[in-house]
Scaffold this motif. Structure first.
Motif, PDB file in Angstrom:
ATOM      1  N   GLN A 126       4.959 -23.271 -10.548  1.00  0.00           N
ATOM      2  CA  GLN A 126       6.162 -22.462 -10.372  1.00  0.00           C
ATOM      3  C   GLN A 126       6.023 -21.646  -9.094  1.00  0.00           C
ATOM      4  OE1 GLN A 126       6.645 -20.170 -13.934  1.00  0.00           O
ATOM      5  NE2 GLN A 126       7.236 -21.952 -15.163  1.00  0.00           N
ATOM      6  N   ASP A 127       7.157 -21.200  -8.552  1.00  0.00           N
ATOM      7  CA  ASP A 127       7.160 -20.464  -7.288  1.00  0.00           C
ATOM      8  C   ASP A 127       6.368 -19.162  -7.349  1.00  0.00           C
ATOM      9  OD1 ASP A 127       8.610 -22.369  -5.930  1.00  0.00           O
ATOM     10  OD2 ASP A 127      10.532 -21.512  -6.505  1.00  0.00           O
ATOM     11  N   SER A 128       6.210 -18.574  -8.523  1.00  0.00           N
ATOM     12  CA  SER A 128       5.511 -17.295  -8.648  1.00  0.00           C
ATOM     13  C   SER A 128       3.992 -17.437  -8.515  1.00  0.00           C
ATOM     14  CB  SER A 128       5.849 -16.639  -9.987  1.00  0.00           C
ATOM     15  OG  SER A 128       5.445 -17.489 -11.053  1.00  0.00           O
ATOM     16  N   VAL A 129       3.460 -18.649  -8.668  1.00  0.00           N
ATOM     17  CA  VAL A 129       2.013 -18.887  -8.583  1.00  0.00           C
ATOM     18  C   VAL A 129       1.630 -19.065  -7.114  1.00  0.00           C
ATOM     19  CG1 VAL A 129       0.141 -20.403  -9.319  1.00  0.00           C
ATOM     20  CG2 VAL A 129       2.063 -19.960 -10.860  1.00  0.00           C
ATOM     21  N   GLN A 130       0.471 -18.500  -6.729  1.00  0.00           N
ATOM     22  CA  GLN A 130       0.035 -18.559  -5.335  1.00  0.00           C
ATOM     23  C   GLN A 130      -1.108 -19.542  -5.073  1.00  0.00           C
ATOM     24  OE1 GLN A 130       1.616 -16.925  -2.834  1.00  0.00           O
ATOM     25  NE2 GLN A 130       3.065 -16.401  -4.445  1.00  0.00           N
ATOM     26  N   ASP A 131      -2.021 -19.708  -6.047  1.00  0.00           N
ATOM     27  CA  ASP A 131      -3.218 -20.523  -5.851  1.00  0.00           C
ATOM     28  C   ASP A 131      -3.309 -21.624  -6.897  1.00  0.00           C
ATOM     29  OD1 ASP A 131      -4.061 -18.715  -3.846  1.00  0.00           O
ATOM     30  OD2 ASP A 131      -5.034 -17.450  -5.338  1.00  0.00           O
ATOM     31  N   CYS A 132      -3.939 -22.732  -6.526  1.00  0.00           N
ATOM     32  CA  CYS A 132      -4.163 -23.835  -7.466  1.00  0.00           C
ATOM     33  C   CYS A 132      -5.283 -23.447  -8.424  1.00  0.00           C
ATOM     34  CB  CYS A 132      -4.533 -25.112  -6.718  1.00  0.00           C
ATOM     35  SG  CYS A 132      -4.847 -26.504  -7.831  1.00  0.00           S
ATOM     36  N   ALA A 133      -5.019 -23.566  -9.701  1.00  0.00           N
ATOM     37  CA  ALA A 133      -6.018 -23.225 -10.714  1.00  0.00           C
ATOM     38  C   ALA A 133      -7.008 -24.368 -10.951  1.00  0.00           C
ATOM     39  CB  ALA A 133      -5.312 -22.869 -12.020  1.00  0.00           C
ATOM     40  N   ASP A 134      -6.700 -25.564 -10.476  1.00  0.00           N
ATOM     41  CA  ASP A 134      -7.531 -26.732 -10.751  1.00  0.00           C
ATOM     42  C   ASP A 134      -8.574 -27.030  -9.679  1.00  0.00           C
ATOM     43  OD1 ASP A 134      -6.087 -27.225 -13.108  1.00  0.00           O
ATOM     44  OD2 ASP A 134      -4.569 -28.352 -12.007  1.00  0.00           O
ATOM     45  N   CYS A 135      -8.322 -26.624  -8.440  1.00  0.00           N
ATOM     46  CA  CYS A 135      -9.205 -26.985  -7.327  1.00  0.00           C
ATOM     47  C   CYS A 135     -10.207 -25.883  -7.032  1.00  0.00           C
ATOM     48  CB  CYS A 135      -8.379 -27.265  -6.073  1.00  0.00           C
ATOM     49  SG  CYS A 135      -7.389 -28.749  -6.207  1.00  0.00           S
ATOM     50  N   PRO A 136     -11.446 -26.278  -6.669  1.00  0.00           N
ATOM     51  CA  PRO A 136     -12.444 -25.282  -6.269  1.00  0.00           C
ATOM     52  C   PRO A 136     -11.980 -24.550  -5.017  1.00  0.00           C
ATOM     53  CG  PRO A 136     -13.312 -27.527  -6.061  1.00  0.00           C
ATOM     54  CD  PRO A 136     -11.932 -27.624  -6.608  1.00  0.00           C
ATOM     55  N   GLY A 137     -12.217 -23.266  -4.981  1.00  0.00           N
ATOM     56  CA  GLY A 137     -11.799 -22.463  -3.839  1.00  0.00           C
ATOM     57  C   GLY A 137     -10.353 -22.021  -3.947  1.00  0.00           C
TER      58      GLY A 137
END
Length: 148
Positions: free
Chosen positions: A12-23
Motif C-alpha cells: 500500500q502507498d502508506s508503506v515505505q520499506d519492503c518487509a521481505d528483503c534484507p536491508g
C-alpha cells in the motif's frame, strides 16, 4: 500502489520499506518499475536471463549478488552442481554457481562482476602475505636463544 524493485512485492502507498528483503529497500512506483524493466506482480516475467559470471564458492556468489543488487540489476543464482561426487559420477564440469542476469543488462553487469572478482583476488593475496609474515614472526619468536 508501491512495489519492491528487488522482490516485486506489492505494498500500500502508506508503506515505505519492503518487509521481505534484507536491508529493507525503499519501495518504488509503478512507473519506476516499468522504467527499470521489471514486471509487476500480476504480470508474467518475460525477461531472458543469461550467464554473466560464475563463482566457485557460495561466498563469492553472495558477493556478486550484492554488487548486482546495489546496481539495481536483477539476479538469479543457479547451482551448477550439488557436490563433489557429481563431478565424479556425472562428468558435470560446470562451476559451482552461475550468476544470471537479464539479457539486456548483461553488458552492464559483467564489468561490475569483473571488478568485484579483482578486488576479491587482491584481498586474498593481501591475506596470504599477512599470514606468511605472521608465520615468520612466530618462527623468529619461538627460535631457541643462541648458545653461549
Amino acid at each position: 500502489m508501491k512495489y519492491c524493485a528487488r522482490c516485486g512485492s506489492e505494498y500500500q502507498d502508506s508503506v515505505q520499506d519492503c518487509a521481505d528483503c534484507p536491508g529493507n529497500p525503499l519501495l518504488v512506483s509503478e512507473a519506476e518499475m516499468r522504467a527499470r524493466g521489471l514486471p509487476l506482480p500480476h504480470e508474467m516475467d518475460q525477461r531472458i536471463f543469461v550467464r554473466a559470471a560464475t563463482a566457485e564458492d557460495p561466498f563469492t556468489a553472495e558477493a556478486f549478488v550484492e554488487v548486482l543488487q546495489e546496481a539495481n540489476i536483477p539476479v538469479l543464482v543457479r547451482a551448477g552442481r550439488s557436490g563433489v561426487v557429481d563431478k565424479l559420477t556425472t562428468g558435470n564440469l560446470l562451476p559451482w554457481w552461475e550468476i544470471l542476469v537479464p539479457e539486456d543488462l548483461r553488458a552492464r553487469a559483467i564489468p561490475l562482476l569483473e571488478h568485484e572478482r579483482v578486488q576479491e583476488l587482491e584481498t586474498t593475496d593481501e591475506a596470504a602475505l599477512a599470514a606468511e609474515e605472521e608465520e615468520r614472526e612466530s618462527e623468529q619468536a619461538s627460535a631457541p636463544p643462541p648458545a653461549p
